[in-house]
Design a protein around this motif. Structure first.
Motif, PDB file in Angstrom:
ATOM      1  N   LYS A 116       0.828  -1.205   0.000  1.00  0.00           N
ATOM      2  CA  LYS A 116       0.000   0.000   0.000  1.00  0.00           C
ATOM      3  C   LYS A 116       0.863   1.257   0.000  1.00  0.00           C
ATOM      4  N   GLU A 117       1.914   1.233   0.809  1.00  0.00           N
ATOM      5  CA  GLU A 117       2.816   2.386   0.857  1.00  0.00           C
ATOM      6  C   GLU A 117       3.500   2.617  -0.484  1.00  0.00           C
ATOM      7  N   GLY A 118       3.637   1.536  -1.260  1.00  0.00           N
ATOM      8  CA  GLY A 118       4.252   1.641  -2.576  1.00  0.00           C
ATOM      9  C   GLY A 118       3.296   2.127  -3.648  1.00  0.00           C
ATOM     10  N   GLY A 119       2.042   2.383  -3.277  1.00  0.00           N
ATOM     11  CA  GLY A 119       1.090   2.939  -4.228  1.00  0.00           C
ATOM     12  C   GLY A 119      -0.069   2.034  -4.593  1.00  0.00           C
ATOM     13  N   LEU A 120      -0.061   0.773  -4.122  1.00  0.00           N
ATOM     14  CA  LEU A 120      -1.162  -0.124  -4.416  1.00  0.00           C
ATOM     15  C   LEU A 120      -2.454   0.415  -3.796  1.00  0.00           C
ATOM     16  N   PHE A 121      -3.518   0.445  -4.560  1.00  0.00           N
ATOM     17  CA  PHE A 121      -4.845   0.913  -4.151  1.00  0.00           C
ATOM     18  C   PHE A 121      -4.922   2.429  -3.952  1.00  0.00           C
ATOM     19  N   ARG A 122      -3.906   3.172  -4.385  1.00  0.00           N
ATOM     20  CA  ARG A 122      -3.943   4.627  -4.185  1.00  0.00           C
ATOM     21  C   ARG A 122      -5.119   5.247  -4.935  1.00  0.00           C
ATOM     22  N   GLN A 123      -5.342   4.808  -6.162  1.00  0.00           N
ATOM     23  CA  GLN A 123      -6.447   5.354  -6.943  1.00  0.00           C
ATOM     24  C   GLN A 123      -7.787   5.049  -6.290  1.00  0.00           C
ATOM     25  N   GLU A 124      -7.918   3.841  -5.756  1.00  0.00           N
ATOM     26  CA  GLU A 124      -9.171   3.470  -5.097  1.00  0.00           C
ATOM     27  C   GLU A 124      -9.404   4.329  -3.858  1.00  0.00           C
ATOM     28  N   SER A 125      -8.348   4.599  -3.090  1.00  0.00           N
ATOM     29  CA  SER A 125      -8.473   5.429  -1.886  1.00  0.00           C
ATOM     30  C   SER A 125      -8.901   6.840  -2.246  1.00  0.00           C
ATOM     31  N   GLU A 126      -8.308   7.387  -3.279  1.00  0.00           N
ATOM     32  CA  GLU A 126      -8.648   8.745  -3.709  1.00  0.00           C
ATOM     33  C   GLU A 126     -10.069   8.802  -4.254  1.00  0.00           C
ATOM     34  N   ALA A 127     -10.483   7.742  -4.931  1.00  0.00           N
ATOM     35  CA  ALA A 127     -11.833   7.708  -5.499  1.00  0.00           C
ATOM     36  C   ALA A 127     -12.891   7.723  -4.402  1.00  0.00           C
ATOM     37  N   VAL A 128     -12.644   7.000  -3.294  1.00  0.00           N
ATOM     38  CA  VAL A 128     -13.600   6.967  -2.190  1.00  0.00           C
ATOM     39  C   VAL A 128     -13.764   8.344  -1.584  1.00  0.00           C
ATOM     40  N   VAL A 129     -12.656   9.058  -1.373  1.00  0.00           N
ATOM     41  CA  VAL A 129     -12.710  10.399  -0.798  1.00  0.00           C
ATOM     42  C   VAL A 129     -13.489  11.341  -1.695  1.00  0.00           C
ATOM     43  N   GLU A 130     -13.292  11.227  -3.001  1.00  0.00           N
ATOM     44  CA  GLU A 130     -13.989  12.096  -3.945  1.00  0.00           C
ATOM     45  C   GLU A 130     -15.489  11.851  -3.955  1.00  0.00           C
ATOM     46  N   LEU A 131     -15.911  10.618  -3.623  1.00  0.00           N
ATOM     47  CA  LEU A 131     -17.331  10.273  -3.650  1.00  0.00           C
ATOM     48  C   LEU A 131     -18.068  10.692  -2.381  1.00  0.00           C
ATOM     49  N   LEU A 132     -17.356  11.052  -1.329  1.00  0.00           N
ATOM     50  CA  LEU A 132     -17.990  11.381  -0.059  1.00  0.00           C
ATOM     51  C   LEU A 132     -18.764  12.693  -0.128  1.00  0.00           C
ATOM     52  N   HIS A 133     -19.917  12.707   0.516  1.00  0.00           N
ATOM     53  CA  HIS A 133     -20.678  13.931   0.690  1.00  0.00           C
ATOM     54  C   HIS A 133     -21.425  13.820   2.016  1.00  0.00           C
ATOM     55  N   ALA A 134     -22.003  14.909   2.483  1.00  0.00           N
ATOM     56  CA  ALA A 134     -22.671  14.920   3.779  1.00  0.00           C
ATOM     57  C   ALA A 134     -24.063  14.309   3.691  1.00  0.00           C
ATOM     58  N   CYS A 135     -24.380  13.466   4.655  1.00  0.00           N
ATOM     59  CA  CYS A 135     -25.727  12.907   4.765  1.00  0.00           C
ATOM     60  C   CYS A 135     -26.711  14.055   4.957  1.00  0.00           C
ATOM     61  N   THR A 136     -27.848  14.005   4.298  1.00  0.00           N
ATOM     62  CA  THR A 136     -28.829  15.088   4.373  1.00  0.00           C
ATOM     63  C   THR A 136     -29.548  15.148   5.713  1.00  0.00           C
ATOM     64  N   SER A 137     -29.374  14.108   6.546  1.00  0.00           N
ATOM     65  CA  SER A 137     -30.026  14.104   7.850  1.00  0.00           C
ATOM     66  C   SER A 137     -29.053  14.396   8.986  1.00  0.00           C
ATOM     67  N   CYS A 138     -27.997  13.568   9.116  1.00  0.00           N
ATOM     68  CA  CYS A 138     -27.072  13.709  10.250  1.00  0.00           C
ATOM     69  C   CYS A 138     -25.822  14.520   9.911  1.00  0.00           C
ATOM     70  N   GLY A 139     -25.525  14.684   8.629  1.00  0.00           N
ATOM     71  CA  GLY A 139     -24.355  15.457   8.226  1.00  0.00           C
ATOM     72  C   GLY A 139     -23.061  14.682   8.169  1.00  0.00           C
ATOM     73  N   GLN A 140     -23.082  13.412   8.585  1.00  0.00           N
ATOM     74  CA  GLN A 140     -21.856  12.622   8.535  1.00  0.00           C
ATOM     75  C   GLN A 140     -21.567  12.179   7.103  1.00  0.00           C
ATOM     76  N   PRO A 141     -20.291  11.908   6.797  1.00  0.00           N
ATOM     77  CA  PRO A 141     -19.919  11.563   5.421  1.00  0.00           C
ATOM     78  C   PRO A 141     -20.482  10.223   4.972  1.00  0.00           C
ATOM     79  N   THR A 142     -20.867  10.157   3.709  1.00  0.00           N
ATOM     80  CA  THR A 142     -21.407   8.927   3.134  1.00  0.00           C
ATOM     81  C   THR A 142     -21.170   8.931   1.634  1.00  0.00           C
ATOM     82  N   THR A 143     -21.080   7.758   1.060  1.00  0.00           N
ATOM     83  CA  THR A 143     -20.962   7.647  -0.395  1.00  0.00           C
ATOM     84  C   THR A 143     -22.339   7.449  -1.026  1.00  0.00           C
ATOM     85  N   ALA A 144     -23.345   7.180  -0.179  1.00  0.00           N
ATOM     86  CA  ALA A 144     -24.697   6.964  -0.686  1.00  0.00           C
ATOM     87  C   ALA A 144     -25.372   8.311  -0.964  1.00  0.00           C
TER      88      ALA A 144
END
Length: 302
Positions: free
Chosen positions: A253-281
């Motif tokens: 992982k430190e060598g870069g494995l799954f780096r794109q997947e990690s960045e993609a998850v962060v980009e998909l996060l937004h605030a829940c419309t009810s509680c405000g916590q992060p979610t990809t849904a």
């Protein structure tokens, strides 16, 4: 300890565990001496041993217990909480307590029967609820980091399962440190991630920590236990196999494995419309969707 090529008496072992924990904290930059640490405690050996170690090392560490309402004929949750209260009370420590039934109107087993997510087995609802509340309380109570007692056996079983199914999203997020982000995820760390389960159990016994021995009654038949059994057999034939497997994964992982997947998850996060916590849904997060369904069914007329 064949995996370490090391043999220690009880006194030196009780010194070795904290020394190694401090080394892991520093090596993986988990937190500093001025940070406020919230330790998620369950009444089991790992979480109470971790709390004991962090206090002994001089960290400002308080506990968080989540009452899940699991009985299983043994009063499991009540007994677990009693162990946490005893531990905290005997050492003059702060223990925060959140009772799910009081805050949401149903226990975890009840919620699993009222939602399609549980399908009658509470593990999915339980894990999702714990993650949500722990993240929420870490921030609400002003802590810098959430620490959990996951040991090497826990981590390797998860890694093994995710590797078998090549679940790259989960693999990308696994590790001893989960960084905080601007979307509302608190910093999460696992200081015991390089200790074998037998080592944390031995530390708890040597230190005289009164922990609950029983596993959660709903864990019977869990896939993770089958993985642990298989990995233990591998370990018996090749001491150090589990540690080597996990450290090799971290190195990749430190060598870069799954780096794109990690960045993609962060980009998909937004605030829940009810509680405000992060979610990809879209819209509501899984926690709010699940518990809204429970609330609707518990408030419906008979």
């Amino acid at each position: 300890m064949r995996q370490h090529k090391l043999a220690l008496c009880a006194d030196h072992f009780s010194e070795w565990i904290p020394e190694q924990t401090q080394r892991f904290i520093e090596k993986y930059k988990m937190f500093g001496p001025d940070d406020r640490v919230l330790v998620a405690v369950s009444g089991g050996k790992d979480s109470l041993a971790l709390w004991d170690v962090l206090i002994g090392l001089g960290y400002h560490a308080d506990g968080l217990y989540l009452g899940l309402g699991i009985d299983g004929g043994t009063g499991y949750s009540a007994e677990s909480f009693r162990r946490c209260e005893t531990f905290a009370g005997s050492r003059g420590l702060i223990l925060h307590h959140v009772d799910v039934a009081e805050t949401e109107g149903a226990t975890i087993p009840e919620a699993s029967l009222l939602t399609h997510r549980g399908r009658g087995k509470p593990c999915s609802v339980c894990g999702m609820t714990k993650r949500h509340i722990m993240n929420q309380k870490t921030q609400e109570l002003g802590y810098d980091v959430l620490a959990t007692g996951h040991n090497l056996d826990d981590e390797v079983a998860v890694l093994f399962g995710n590797t078998l199914t090549w679940s790259v999203g989960y693999l990308a997020r696994q590790g001893p440190v989960l960084e905080a982000n601007a979307m509302g995820l608190a910093r999460k760390v696992k200081p015991f991630f390089r200790f074998y389960e037998r080592e944390t159990a031995a530390y708890a016994l040597v230190r005289g920590i009164d922990y609950i021995y029983e596993e959660c009654p709903h864990s019977v038949g869990a896939t993770s236990l089958a993985y642990k059994d298989l990995l233990n057999r591998m370990e018996s034939e090749r001491p150090g196999a589990k540690l080597s497997f996990y450290l090799s994964f971290l190195q990749a992982k430190e060598g870069g494995l799954f780096r794109q997947e990690s960045e993609a998850v962060v980009e998909l996060l937004h605030a829940c419309t009810s509680c405000g916590q992060p979610t990809t849904a879209p819209g509501l997060c899984a926690y709010c969707r699940t518990w809204e369904q429970v609330h609707a069914r518990t408030s419906a007329p008979a």
